[in-house]
Design an enzyme around this catalytic site. Structure first.
Site, PDB file in Angstrom:
ATOM      1  N   GLU A  39       0.716  -1.329   0.012  1.00 38.52           N
ATOM      2  CA  GLU A  39      -0.029   0.177  -0.017  1.00 38.52           C
ATOM      3  C   GLU A  39       0.863   1.364   0.053  1.00 38.52           C
ATOM      4  O   GLU A  39       1.808   1.363   0.626  1.00 38.52           O
ATOM      5  CB  GLU A  39      -1.116  -0.155   1.332  1.00 38.52           C
ATOM      6  CG  GLU A  39      -1.563   1.290   1.681  1.00 38.52           C
ATOM      7  CD  GLU A  39      -2.633   1.808   0.305  1.00 38.52           C
ATOM      8  OE1 GLU A  39      -3.307   0.857  -0.202  1.00 38.52           O
ATOM      9  OE2 GLU A  39      -2.514   3.127   0.053  1.00 38.52           O
ATOM     10  N   GLN A  40       0.537   2.240  -0.777  1.00 41.20           N
ATOM     11  CA  GLN A  40       1.399   3.250  -0.942  1.00 41.20           C
ATOM     12  C   GLN A  40       1.126   4.322   0.221  1.00 41.20           C
ATOM     13  O   GLN A  40       2.224   5.129   0.540  1.00 41.20           O
ATOM     14  CB  GLN A  40       1.179   4.216  -2.199  1.00 41.20           C
ATOM     15  CG  GLN A  40      -0.395   4.816  -2.337  1.00 41.20           C
ATOM     16  CD  GLN A  40      -0.725   5.414  -3.708  1.00 41.20           C
ATOM     17  OE1 GLN A  40       0.197   5.563  -4.642  1.00 41.20           O
ATOM     18  NE2 GLN A  40      -1.773   5.970  -3.654  1.00 41.20           N
ATOM     19  N   ARG A 113     -16.994   3.304   5.689  1.00 47.65           N
ATOM     20  CA  ARG A 113     -16.216   2.664   5.076  1.00 47.65           C
ATOM     21  C   ARG A 113     -14.941   2.490   5.995  1.00 47.65           C
ATOM     22  O   ARG A 113     -14.374   1.319   5.570  1.00 47.65           O
ATOM     23  CB  ARG A 113     -15.963   3.896   3.996  1.00 47.65           C
ATOM     24  CG  ARG A 113     -14.820   3.695   3.049  1.00 47.65           C
ATOM     25  CD  ARG A 113     -14.893   4.935   2.164  1.00 47.65           C
ATOM     26  NE  ARG A 113     -15.968   5.138   1.412  1.00 47.65           N
ATOM     27  CZ  ARG A 113     -15.997   4.613   0.109  1.00 47.65           C
ATOM     28  NH1 ARG A 113     -14.874   4.138  -0.558  1.00 47.65           N
ATOM     29  NH2 ARG A 113     -17.108   4.778  -0.416  1.00 47.65           N
ATOM     30  N   TYR A 222     -28.276   8.654   5.004  1.00 50.36           N
ATOM     31  CA  TYR A 222     -28.725   7.527   5.827  1.00 50.36           C
ATOM     32  C   TYR A 222     -27.719   7.422   7.108  1.00 50.36           C
ATOM     33  O   TYR A 222     -26.620   8.112   7.243  1.00 50.36           O
ATOM     34  CB  TYR A 222     -28.504   6.145   4.916  1.00 50.36           C
ATOM     35  CG  TYR A 222     -27.112   6.083   4.143  1.00 50.36           C
ATOM     36  CD1 TYR A 222     -26.083   5.563   5.004  1.00 50.36           C
ATOM     37  CD2 TYR A 222     -26.859   6.144   2.908  1.00 50.36           C
ATOM     38  CE1 TYR A 222     -24.669   5.490   4.087  1.00 50.36           C
ATOM     39  CE2 TYR A 222     -25.848   6.099   1.999  1.00 50.36           C
ATOM     40  CZ  TYR A 222     -24.732   5.612   2.958  1.00 50.36           C
ATOM     41  OH  TYR A 222     -23.560   5.098   2.308  1.00 50.36           O
ATOM     42  N   ASP A 299     -11.944  -1.197  -8.550  1.00 53.73           N
ATOM     43  CA  ASP A 299     -11.985  -0.144  -9.307  1.00 53.73           C
ATOM     44  C   ASP A 299     -10.918  -0.115 -10.455  1.00 53.73           C
ATOM     45  O   ASP A 299     -11.103   0.463 -11.450  1.00 53.73           O
ATOM     46  CB  ASP A 299     -11.694   0.994  -8.682  1.00 53.73           C
ATOM     47  CG  ASP A 299     -13.092   1.431  -7.957  1.00 53.73           C
ATOM     48  OD1 ASP A 299     -13.945   0.965  -8.105  1.00 53.73           O
ATOM     49  OD2 ASP A 299     -13.023   2.530  -7.187  1.00 53.73           O
TER      50      ASP A 299
HETATM   51  C1  LIG Z   1     -19.265   8.973  -3.763  1.00 58.00           C
HETATM   52  C2  LIG Z   1     -19.020   7.698  -3.706  1.00 58.00           C
HETATM   53  C3  LIG Z   1     -19.860   6.702  -3.120  1.00 58.00           C
HETATM   54  C4  LIG Z   1     -19.588   5.365  -2.848  1.00 58.00           C
HETATM   55  N1  LIG Z   1     -20.621   4.417  -2.336  1.00 58.00           N
HETATM   56  C5  LIG Z   1     -20.373   3.212  -2.644  1.00 58.00           C
HETATM   57  C6  LIG Z   1     -21.318   2.258  -1.807  1.00 58.00           C
HETATM   58  O1  LIG Z   1     -22.194   2.734  -1.346  1.00 58.00           O
HETATM   59  N2  LIG Z   1     -21.135   0.906  -1.762  1.00 58.00           N
HETATM   60  C7  LIG Z   1     -20.149   0.427  -2.655  1.00 58.00           C
HETATM   61  O2  LIG Z   1     -20.336  -0.765  -2.909  1.00 58.00           O
HETATM   62  N3  LIG Z   1     -19.391   1.241  -3.262  1.00 58.00           N
HETATM   63  C8  LIG Z   1     -19.424   2.626  -3.203  1.00 58.00           C
HETATM   64  N4  LIG Z   1     -18.336   3.322  -3.971  1.00 58.00           N
HETATM   65  C9  LIG Z   1     -17.275   2.946  -4.669  1.00 58.00           C
HETATM   66  C10 LIG Z   1     -16.076   2.376  -3.648  1.00 58.00           C
HETATM   67  O3  LIG Z   1     -15.777   3.275  -3.120  1.00 58.00           O
HETATM   68  C11 LIG Z   1     -15.186   1.823  -4.573  1.00 58.00           C
HETATM   69  O4  LIG Z   1     -15.671   1.048  -5.856  1.00 58.00           O
HETATM   70  C12 LIG Z   1     -14.223   0.814  -3.829  1.00 58.00           C
HETATM   71  O5  LIG Z   1     -13.531   1.684  -2.796  1.00 58.00           O
HETATM   72  C13 LIG Z   1     -12.921   0.409  -4.847  1.00 58.00           C
HETATM   73  O6  LIG Z   1     -12.060  -0.424  -4.130  1.00 58.00           O
HETATM   74  P1  LIG Z   1     -10.814  -0.504  -4.622  1.00 58.00           P
HETATM   75  O7  LIG Z   1     -10.055  -1.390  -3.425  1.00 58.00           O
HETATM   76  O8  LIG Z   1     -10.798  -1.366  -5.841  1.00 58.00           O
HETATM   77  O9  LIG Z   1     -10.085   0.721  -4.708  1.00 58.00           O
HETATM   78  P2  LIG Z   1      -9.548   1.729  -3.662  1.00 58.00           P
HETATM   79  O10 LIG Z   1     -10.464   1.931  -2.617  1.00 58.00           O
HETATM   80  O11 LIG Z   1      -9.373   2.924  -4.416  1.00 58.00           O
HETATM   81  O12 LIG Z   1      -8.073   1.266  -3.109  1.00 58.00           O
HETATM   82  C14 LIG Z   1      -6.931   1.198  -3.927  1.00 58.00           C
HETATM   83  C15 LIG Z   1      -5.940   1.336  -3.060  1.00 58.00           C
HETATM   84  O13 LIG Z   1      -4.443   1.163  -3.673  1.00 58.00           O
HETATM   85  C16 LIG Z   1      -3.752   2.051  -3.251  1.00 58.00           C
HETATM   86  N5  LIG Z   1      -2.710   2.390  -4.331  1.00 58.00           N
HETATM   87  C17 LIG Z   1      -2.919   3.094  -5.428  1.00 58.00           C
HETATM   88  N6  LIG Z   1      -2.015   3.104  -6.135  1.00 58.00           N
HETATM   89  C18 LIG Z   1      -0.955   2.330  -5.646  1.00 58.00           C
HETATM   90  C19 LIG Z   1       0.631   2.152  -6.018  1.00 58.00           C
HETATM   91  N7  LIG Z   1       0.975   2.611  -7.126  1.00 58.00           N
HETATM   92  N8  LIG Z   1       1.065   1.371  -5.018  1.00 58.00           N
HETATM   93  C20 LIG Z   1       0.547   1.076  -3.792  1.00 58.00           C
HETATM   94  N9  LIG Z   1      -0.598   1.385  -3.421  1.00 58.00           N
HETATM   95  C21 LIG Z   1      -1.246   1.967  -4.447  1.00 58.00           C
HETATM   96  C22 LIG Z   1      -4.461   3.356  -2.787  1.00 58.00           C
HETATM   97  O14 LIG Z   1      -3.826   3.998  -1.866  1.00 58.00           O
HETATM   98  C23 LIG Z   1      -5.602   2.567  -2.228  1.00 58.00           C
HETATM   99  O15 LIG Z   1      -5.565   2.284  -0.658  1.00 58.00           O
HETATM  100  C24 LIG Z   1     -18.600   4.696  -3.799  1.00 58.00           C
HETATM  101  C25 LIG Z   1     -17.508   5.605  -4.366  1.00 58.00           C
HETATM  102  C26 LIG Z   1     -17.950   6.908  -4.463  1.00 58.00           C
HETATM  103  C27 LIG Z   1     -17.100   7.800  -4.967  1.00 58.00           C
END
Ligand SMILES: Cc1cc2nc3c(=O)[nH]c(=O)nc-3n(C[C@H](O)[C@H](O)[C@H](O)COP(=O)(O)OP(=O)(O)OC[C@H]3O[C@@H](n4cnc5c(N)ncnc54)[C@H](O)[C@@H]3O)c2cc1C
Length: 404
Positions: A39-40, A113, A222, A299
């Site tokens: 993790e960065q 979250r 909510y 994502d």
């Molecule tokens: C306004 C909003 C509301 C939302 N509401 C919901 C909801 O109600 N329900 C739901 O299911 N989803 C919701 N989402 C979507 C959800 O937040 C994301 O889809 C989810 O957090 C994605 O998780 P992830 O682990 O794929 O990515 P992220 O949470 O973005 O995690 C990526 C991680 O990788 C790390 N990283 C990035 N680049 C590097 C690198 N080069 N080296 C090391 N580490 C790195 C980052 O620091 C981060 O910790 C919402 C999103 C938004 C914007």
């Protein structure tokens, strides 16, 4: 498929310790596969506010042994409610009680979250096959044929049998695997805030997920943390911003955008002094997000707008599916990753596309709005639930044993 003995001695590298990355580590651990999460950020931590969890995500928590710790921190709302933010009238409500739970076998929940991330992190820390490294930004990934080499910005080297890019919307690993540039701003802006319940007007302290749909705007509220807090999310259309960054919002612009909404909506917006802003971005769906021993998840693979509240949910489903495929492939990660994306791309693509459609639906004006209200208000609860089955119902490819 090639069969290899001793393959579980070699770790999988996971880039990104967000919800998706930690869920992946946990799902792999439950299959006896060791991993190294990189993790960065200086610590493993989530910022942000509330998150909604559909029954489909609880089905994954069951596979990950997390139903109990998640439930202890979640609020279980009574209804999903849509209000018309111009007239102030209720458009529709879907009860989330016994009938809903019987249909989908799991509840609908609301959680902070940071709490969800903490549950995942604690479970990872309790595992003796998961290593967690913070303050390491991955800048270089090489597929060596027989394994993966990774280097961080500070010069630390890692080796693994395979690599999962769980590095979010702005994924570095995606640029290596897919190379399709930056995600696209949707022209929609989100302001988010959390309010102590004592500051929420009493008549709006509903134990429901409430969405006030307006013309090019909507507001969601909510309860969170056993009702101590309220999560507020305001969304509006604007092309003023081009990149998806996280900064403080401008309340003047927010009030201008919501000027046509009814008094309760404006009163709720006035309760917040400091909003965090997100410029929403997504990408069109793709079907190939793996290359050899490298794949993507969450994502990084399929960023979506939040209008179905499923981005985190999809990343947790990905994690379970990927770990099942990895276990079934006995160390042939290239085959496992192809099987994983094959099992996932239509489901995640559908959620990406439908999230955009729901955004249009929430923000409709004129005849489209009248039609929306007419359709939703004349629908029976049974019809509403039938319409949700594709999203919340059982998915064959995610049931235990599906990959065997
Ligand atoms: C306004 C909003 C509301 C939302 N509401 C919901 C909801 O109600 N329900 C739901 O299911 N989803 C919701 N989402 C979507 C959800 O937040 C994301 O889809 C989810 O957090 C994605 O998780 P992830 O682990 O794929 O990515 P992220 O949470 O973005 O995690 C990526 C991680 O990788 C790390 N990283 C990035 N680049 C590097 C690198 N080069 N080296 C090391 N580490 C790195 C980052 O620091 C981060 O910790 C919402 C999103 C938004 C914007």
């Amino acid at each position: 498929m090639r069969r290899m003995s001793g393959w579980k001695d070699e770790q999988v590298i996971i880039v990104g310790g967000g919800i998706g990355g930690l869920a992946a580590a946990l799902a792999l651990a439950r299959q006896g596969i060791p991993s190294q999460v990189i993790e960065q950020a200086p610590e493993f931590k989530e910022i942000g506010a509330g998150i909604q969890l559909g029954p489909n995500v609880f089905r994954m928590f069951e596979r990950l042994g997390l139903i109990e710790p998640v439930s202890a921190l979640a609020v279980f709302p009574n209804n999903l409610i849509m209000m018309d933010s111009v007239t102030g009238e209720e458009v529709t409500r879907i009860p989330l009680g016994d009938v809903f739970r019987r249909k989908f076998h799991h509840p609908y929940a609301l959680i902070h979250r940071a709490d969800l991330h903490k549950v995942l992190l604690e479970a990872c820390r309790q595992s003796n096959v998961i290593k967690l490294d913070a303050s390491q930004k991955v800048v270089k990934v090489d597929d060596l044929g027989g394994g993966i080499a990774v280097r961080s910005e500070s010069g630390k080297d890692y080796r693994g049998a395979a690599l999962i890019g769980a590095d979010g919307l702005w994924s570095t690993v995606r640029q290596i695997v897919v190379g399709d540039g930056a995600p696209k701003p949707a022209g929609h802006i989100t302001y988010r805030a959390v309010l102590p319940t004592s500051e929420m007007p009493e008549q709006w302290r509903w134990r429901d997920m409430v969405l006030w749909a307006g013309e090019k705007v909507h507001l969601v509220h909510y309860p969170l943390r056993t009702g101590e807090l309220f999560n507020l999310v305001a969304v509006f259309h604007s092309n003023r911003y081009e990149e998806g960054w996280d900064s403080y919002g401008d309340p003047t612009e927010l009030h201008e955008r919501f000027a046509k909404t009814c008094e309760p909506v404006r009163t709720l917006l006035n309760k917040i002094e400091s909003w965090r802003m997100w410029v929403l971005c997504d990408r069109p769906p793709i079907k190939d997000w793996s290359r050899g021993r490298i794949t993507l998840l969450g994502d990084a693979a399929h960023p979506m707008l939040q209008y179905l509240a499923q981005g985190a949910g999809m990343s947790i489903e990905d994690a379970v599916c990927l770990a099942d495929r990895a276990a079934a492939a006995n160390g042939d990660y290239a085959a496992a990753f192809l099987a994983y994306q094959q099992a996932r791309y239509l489901r995640t693509g559908r959620v990406q596309i439908m999230a955009r459609v729901y955004g249009e639906f929430y923000h409709a004006a004129g005849v489209a709005k009248e039609l929306r209200n007419m359709m939703l208000s004349s629908r029976s609860t049974a019809d509403a639930m039938a319409g949700m089955a594709w999203l919340y119902g059982e998915q064959k490819e995610l049931s235990s044993g599906a990959a065997a």
